[in-house]
Enzyme design. Structure first.
Site, mmCIF file in Angstrom:
data_model
loop_
_atom_site.group_PDB
_atom_site.id
_atom_site.type_symbol
_atom_site.label_atom_id
_atom_site.label_comp_id
_atom_site.label_asym_id
_atom_site.label_seq_id
_atom_site.Cartn_x
_atom_site.Cartn_y
_atom_site.Cartn_z
ATOM 1 N N GLU A 35 -3.147 6.549 16.277
ATOM 2 C CA GLU A 35 -3.872 5.744 17.253
ATOM 3 C C GLU A 35 -3.198 4.394 17.432
ATOM 4 O OE1 GLU A 35 -7.783 5.484 15.683
ATOM 5 O OE2 GLU A 35 -7.289 3.867 14.330
ATOM 6 N N ASP A 86 -3.746 10.712 12.402
ATOM 7 C CA ASP A 86 -4.457 9.818 11.479
ATOM 8 C C ASP A 86 -5.884 9.550 11.968
ATOM 9 O OD1 ASP A 86 -3.960 8.088 13.568
ATOM 10 O OD2 ASP A 86 -3.112 6.482 12.338
ATOM 11 N N ILE A 139 -7.741 -3.966 3.467
ATOM 12 C CA ILE A 139 -7.826 -4.659 4.753
ATOM 13 C C ILE A 139 -7.184 -6.050 4.612
ATOM 14 C CG2 ILE A 139 -9.460 -5.753 6.381
ATOM 15 C CD1 ILE A 139 -11.308 -3.266 5.855
HETATM 16 N N1 LIG Z 1 -3.301 4.153 -1.901
HETATM 17 C C1 LIG Z 1 -2.995 2.906 -1.564
HETATM 18 N N2 LIG Z 1 -2.726 2.000 -2.514
HETATM 19 C C2 LIG Z 1 -2.416 0.749 -2.198
HETATM 20 N N3 LIG Z 1 -2.350 0.271 -0.936
HETATM 21 C C3 LIG Z 1 -2.608 1.134 0.048
HETATM 22 C C4 LIG Z 1 -2.944 2.482 -0.204
HETATM 23 N N4 LIG Z 1 -3.166 3.105 0.972
HETATM 24 C C5 LIG Z 1 -2.975 2.179 1.934
HETATM 25 N N5 LIG Z 1 -2.626 1.009 1.375
HETATM 26 C C6 LIG Z 1 -2.377 -0.239 2.123
HETATM 27 O O1 LIG Z 1 -3.645 -0.605 2.671
HETATM 28 C C7 LIG Z 1 -3.492 -1.083 3.994
HETATM 29 C C8 LIG Z 1 -4.319 -0.191 4.937
HETATM 30 O O2 LIG Z 1 -3.730 1.083 5.025
HETATM 31 P P1 LIG Z 1 -3.678 1.908 6.383
HETATM 32 O O3 LIG Z 1 -3.265 1.041 7.509
HETATM 33 O O4 LIG Z 1 -2.906 3.150 6.108
HETATM 34 O O5 LIG Z 1 -5.257 2.264 6.538
HETATM 35 P P2 LIG Z 1 -6.015 3.040 7.693
HETATM 36 O O6 LIG Z 1 -7.054 3.877 7.028
HETATM 37 O O7 LIG Z 1 -5.048 3.768 8.554
HETATM 38 O O8 LIG Z 1 -6.693 1.848 8.497
HETATM 39 P P3 LIG Z 1 -7.488 1.815 9.895
HETATM 40 O O9 LIG Z 1 -8.822 2.409 9.625
HETATM 41 O O10 LIG Z 1 -7.617 0.402 10.213
HETATM 42 O O11 LIG Z 1 -6.686 2.565 10.889
HETATM 43 C C9 LIG Z 1 -2.007 -1.070 4.298
HETATM 44 O O12 LIG Z 1 -1.509 -2.383 4.036
HETATM 45 C C10 LIG Z 1 -1.435 -0.070 3.307
HETATM 46 O O13 LIG Z 1 -0.103 -0.377 2.950
HETATM 47 N N1 LIG Z 2 -15.731 0.493 17.006
HETATM 48 C C1 LIG Z 2 -14.693 1.280 16.753
HETATM 49 N N2 LIG Z 2 -14.665 2.537 17.270
HETATM 50 C C2 LIG Z 2 -13.643 3.419 17.010
HETATM 51 O O1 LIG Z 2 -13.648 4.565 17.498
HETATM 52 C C3 LIG Z 2 -12.587 2.933 16.192
HETATM 53 N N3 LIG Z 2 -11.438 3.486 15.755
HETATM 54 C C4 LIG Z 2 -10.802 2.553 15.031
HETATM 55 N N4 LIG Z 2 -11.540 1.411 15.016
HETATM 56 C C5 LIG Z 2 -11.126 0.127 14.397
HETATM 57 C C6 LIG Z 2 -11.027 0.128 12.922
HETATM 58 C C7 LIG Z 2 -9.872 -0.818 12.662
HETATM 59 O O2 LIG Z 2 -10.349 -2.153 12.648
HETATM 60 C C8 LIG Z 2 -8.971 -0.645 13.866
HETATM 61 C C9 LIG Z 2 -7.796 0.290 13.673
HETATM 62 O O3 LIG Z 2 -8.196 1.533 13.246
HETATM 63 O O4 LIG Z 2 -9.822 -0.153 14.902
HETATM 64 C C10 LIG Z 2 -12.650 1.612 15.714
HETATM 65 N N5 LIG Z 2 -13.685 0.785 15.979
#
Ligand SMILES: Nc1ncnc2c1ncn2[C@@H]1O[C@H](COP(=O)(O)OP(=O)(O)OP(=O)(O)O)[C@@H](O)[C@H]1O
Ligand SMILES: Nc1nc(=O)c2ncn([C@H]3C[C@H](O)[C@@H](CO)O3)c2[nH]1
Length: 207
Positions: A35, A86, A139
């Site tokens: 995304e 993802d 975060i």
């Molecule tokens: N298992 C882990 N251990 C340590 N750090 C991690 C781990 N997984 C992710 N991170 C770190 O945490 C942060 C968030 O990870 P990531 O962006 O992959 O999350 P996400 O679930 O895709 O987030 P979002 O919901 O915002 O899309 C990044 O800085 C990443 O490097």
């Molecule tokens: N309100 C809302 N609706 C969605 O469908 C959605 N999908 C992701 N997110 C937020 C989470 C991370 O901050 C950031 C990147 O994932 O965007 C969302 N927020």
């Protein structure tokens, strides 16, 4: 498995979805759809004032994911090729039920069903569960400015919403395989053994 594997990595904000999906896509050689975040025109406005901007943001995510999944179906899945993403399209509902209310939520859900009922759905979900302290830590580590003041209560509710939603998805379609990862104790970034175990489990599911 009859159709090509369509793997979605899911979990609440900051759980590590993009990180794990990228690692698995490299390992398996599957194309990854992810995304967009940086080009989303509503995210920073939304975090400043959720009530004001939620409908625009939810619709933006929905339209964007709709287009991505239409393309993915045409370019990969209909050709029998696997993909990894993802997100699961159902995350739209998880978030919308938290951020929208009343008529807006009803309108949104109607549009969601209209747009998504015939879209391809993942047959494997890798679900990263994580507690509030873990999410907050990740975060903060990532340091997106608009997520700086994210409310703890919002994250806590999403953690519960995700548990309920993943359970529902599995009940509605028992053919879906769900691999749940405890993001608090299993560290696929810092611990090679943890990552290798997860990768092995995913490979078992796509056999
Ligand atoms: N298992 C882990 N251990 C340590 N750090 C991690 C781990 N997984 C992710 N991170 C770190 O945490 C942060 C968030 O990870 P990531 O962006 O992959 O999350 P996400 O679930 O895709 O987030 P979002 O919901 O915002 O899309 C990044 O800085 C990443 O490097
Ligand atoms: N309100 C809302 N609706 C969605 O469908 C959605 N999908 C992701 N997110 C937020 C989470 C991370 O901050 C950031 C990147 O994932 O965007 C969302 N927020």
């Amino acid at each position: 498995m009859n159709r090509a594997p369509f793997i979605a990595v899911e979990g609440p904000i900051g759980a590590g979805k993009t990180t794990l999906a990228t690692m698995l896509s490299e390992e398996l050689g599957f194309p990854m759809i992810n995304e967009i975040v940086e080009d989303n025109p509503y995210l920073d406005k939304f975090y400043d004032n959720i009530e004001e901007w939620s409908f625009q943001l939810e619709m933006f995510f929905l339209c964007h994911r709709y287009k991505q999944l239409e393309d993915t179906d045409r370019d990969y899945l209909k050709q029998g090729q696997p993909v990894l993403s993802d997100y699961h399209i159902y995350k739209n509902v998880i978030f919308a039920e938290r951020t929208l209310h009343g008529q807006k939520l009803e309108k949104y859900k109607q549009i969601y069903h209209l747009l998504t009922h015939d879209l391809p759905k993942p047959n494997i979900i890798v679900y990263i569960k994580a507690s509030l302290p873990t999410l907050l830590q990740r975060i903060e580590k990532r340091g997106r400015p608009f997520e700086k003041n994210i409310e703890h209560q919002y994250l806590e509710r999403l953690i519960t919403d995700y548990d309920t939603a993943i359970r529902q998805l599995q009940e509605e379609d028992p053919d879906i395989s769900v691999l749940t990862i405890d993001g608090d104790t299993e560290d696929f970034v810092l611990n090679k053994t943890d990552y290798e175990r997860i990768a092995r489990q995913v490979k078992e599911l796509i056999k």
